[in-house]
Design an enzyme around this catalytic site. Sequence first.
Site, PDB file in Angstrom:
ATOM      1  N   GLY A   1       0.849  -1.197   0.000  1.00 38.45           N
ATOM      2  CA  GLY A   1       0.000   0.000   0.000  1.00 38.45           C
ATOM      3  C   GLY A   1       0.880   1.242   0.000  1.00 38.45           C
TER       4      GLY A   1
ATOM      5  N   GLU B   1       0.970  -6.224 -23.600  1.00 41.57           N
ATOM      6  CA  GLU B   1       1.318  -6.685 -22.250  1.00 41.57           C
ATOM      7  C   GLU B   1       2.388  -7.763 -22.268  1.00 41.57           C
ATOM      8  OE1 GLU B   1      -2.408  -6.504 -19.250  1.00 41.57           O
ATOM      9  OE2 GLU B   1      -2.762  -7.767 -20.980  1.00 41.57           O
TER      10      GLU B   1
HETATM   11  C1  G6P Z   1      -4.105  -4.584 -14.061  1.00 45.10           C
HETATM   12  C2  G6P Z   1      -3.926  -5.929 -14.711  1.00 45.10           C
HETATM   13  C3  G6P Z   1      -4.918  -6.079 -15.861  1.00 45.10           C
HETATM   14  C4  G6P Z   1      -6.324  -5.853 -15.355  1.00 45.10           C
HETATM   15  C5  G6P Z   1      -6.475  -4.507 -14.658  1.00 45.10           C
HETATM   16  C6  G6P Z   1      -7.794  -4.405 -13.914  1.00 45.10           C
HETATM   17  O1  G6P Z   1      -3.668  -3.587 -14.928  1.00 45.10           O
HETATM   18  O2  G6P Z   1      -2.615  -6.096 -15.201  1.00 45.10           O
HETATM   19  O3  G6P Z   1      -4.828  -7.399 -16.378  1.00 45.10           O
HETATM   20  O4  G6P Z   1      -7.207  -5.929 -16.432  1.00 45.10           O
HETATM   21  O5  G6P Z   1      -5.454  -4.336 -13.688  1.00 45.10           O
HETATM   22  O6  G6P Z   1      -7.781  -5.339 -12.873  1.00 45.10           O
HETATM   23  P1  G6P Z   1      -9.071  -5.896 -12.154  1.00 45.10           P
HETATM   24  O7  G6P Z   1      -8.546  -6.812 -11.088  1.00 45.10           O
HETATM   25  O8  G6P Z   1      -9.801  -4.714 -11.601  1.00 45.10           O
HETATM   26  O9  G6P Z   1      -9.872  -6.617 -13.188  1.00 45.10           O
END
Ligand code: G6P
Length: 610
Positions: free
Chosen positions: A99, A488
């Site tokens: 955090g 990515e």
């Molecule tokens: C990060 C990850 C992505 C993902 C995004 C949202 O950037 O690398 O793969 O789509 O966060 O994450 P969440 O857990 O909110 O789907």
Amino acid sequence: MCGIIGILAEKDVPPLLVEGLKRLEYRGYDSAGIATLHDGKIARCRAEGKLANLEQKLAKAPLRGNAGIGHTRWATHGRASENNAHPHATDRVAVVHNGIIENYAELKAELEKLQCRFETDTDTEVIAHLVTHHLKQGMQPGDAANAAFARLQGAFAVVMIFTGEQNLLVGARQGTPLAVGYGDREMYLASDSYALAPLTRKICFLEDGDRVHITREGASIYTNDNKPVVRPVRITAQSGATTGKGAYRHFMLKEIHEQASVIGDTLNSFINPATGHVSIPESALEALANAPRLTMIGCGTAYYAALTARYWFEQIAGIPCDVDIASEFRYRQPPLSAGGAALFVSQSGETLDTLEALRYCKKQKQKTISIINTVESTIERESDIVLHTLAGPEIGVASTKAFTTQITTLACLALAAARKRGKIGAEKEQELSDALRHVPAQVAELLAGTEGAVESIAREIFECRDMLYIGRGLLYPIALEGSLKLKEVSYIHAEGYAAGELKHGPIALIDENMPLVVLAPGNDPLFEKTASNLQENAARGAKILLITDKAGHERLKDHVKYAVALNDVHPFTAPILYVIPVQLLAYYVAVAKGTDVDMPRNLAKAVTVE
Ligand code: G6P
């Protein structure tokens, strides 16, 4: 982002800590470290870069001790270096933290006046010095930690060990998850239950504000005003055996292949397999029944899932929709109409911007619905209604099975909302729910039928510098997602465009070195429009990779360099299926380039900072 583990055992803990850190690697990190208590004294080992570097250092200078903490760090304050790696320690305490401590500068200035000497550029180090300051004033470890926690602003999960306290771990959760694991005369703390999967399935997820004191005999949990509290202990479905890579070379490939079964599991949780009836919790349907507008929010891949679903909510359920990126939405602070619904998509349920967007929508009196993969997440806890995707743990940083289960869930929700709003007849509903029920078998067929072809194409194009993806309608968000996947994992610059938009600028980039991926099912209502766009680019020498079906291939084969032809699928479910070839393409291009597919540089799986 950062991962935390703490262990109290009867044997030496360093190998267990390193094993736990390996299971936290997927979150994304750039340095790592452990600290133990040996003969009552704190010993540390830290290394920049991958865990292999830490393991090498430990092999040369092993640590001992049956109490310890470990950390994988994704740099925020201070660059990724051994010195900035956690645990941070004084002679009295060692701390790991996930955090951001927002008031660290103020605390640091205060502590420097008390002659504390800071050795790192991190915000975390203030915690170690604050606790030490209180210990020197004569406080007991738990009280010293509490006094320090009370001064910290921001989001944090923290775990610490204390000199001379062989049977104590102290932890706190404030905005960032922390789970307690119960073993057999062993106790654990970790950022997630996945890290503990081989050690225990008995898990207690701390609530926001909780502080915890762990001994080998158990856990005592307190609220942040120091009142003892009991939190439920549950048995997680995860185990060491079900969470490995199996026979696959990478988690990403394993997770691409798992899609047939996890989409099936997700569908079975919403659709009666015998009748095809779609059942969504009534509270979610009530929220959508009269909503004047639906606002959908996510980040990254989850945002693209929301963009895909907009077509379904608008066209099938007749609900006006806005879709936004969480980090933009939360600061733009758009006024939202009374009685509106807001929907959040998140694999982890911890993405900070998405969480803050949710809090904003709650203040604007929206009914909040979240689509989440990880159980017990913060977004889940704060939402009015939650629908779970049943993708299981997703370890590859590039999201694959989470995305397809998200859009599957959104398709079910849109269908049920259309019924509730009287926008769809029984026959059409049956047709669309049948289309959904066919998806798992179609995914398996698609993988068996196209993976080899995609792999060969990837080997031919992997040296390109840039790549473009286009699609229309439901395939437009898939073009965006395809380009994101490629960026990515392969580090190739890629962009996705609406097919009709390419000629308004990006077409200037087209030449014979630029692969252009065109997503165009032959039975899509907009196929002919996309076909024209394809031909405009073919006429300018673009190296086209067409992803289509047999009819589309027949119609356009003379204009393309490469083609992947899928079996026919219903236009409604096309995005769930057409995303799979672009996932495979990104994967095989990355493998051909030799990148770190499961843990691409600079990325984190759950982004818990802004
Ligand atoms: C990060 C990850 C992505 C993902 C995004 C949202 O950037 O690398 O793969 O789509 O966060 O994450 P969440 O857990 O909110 O789907």
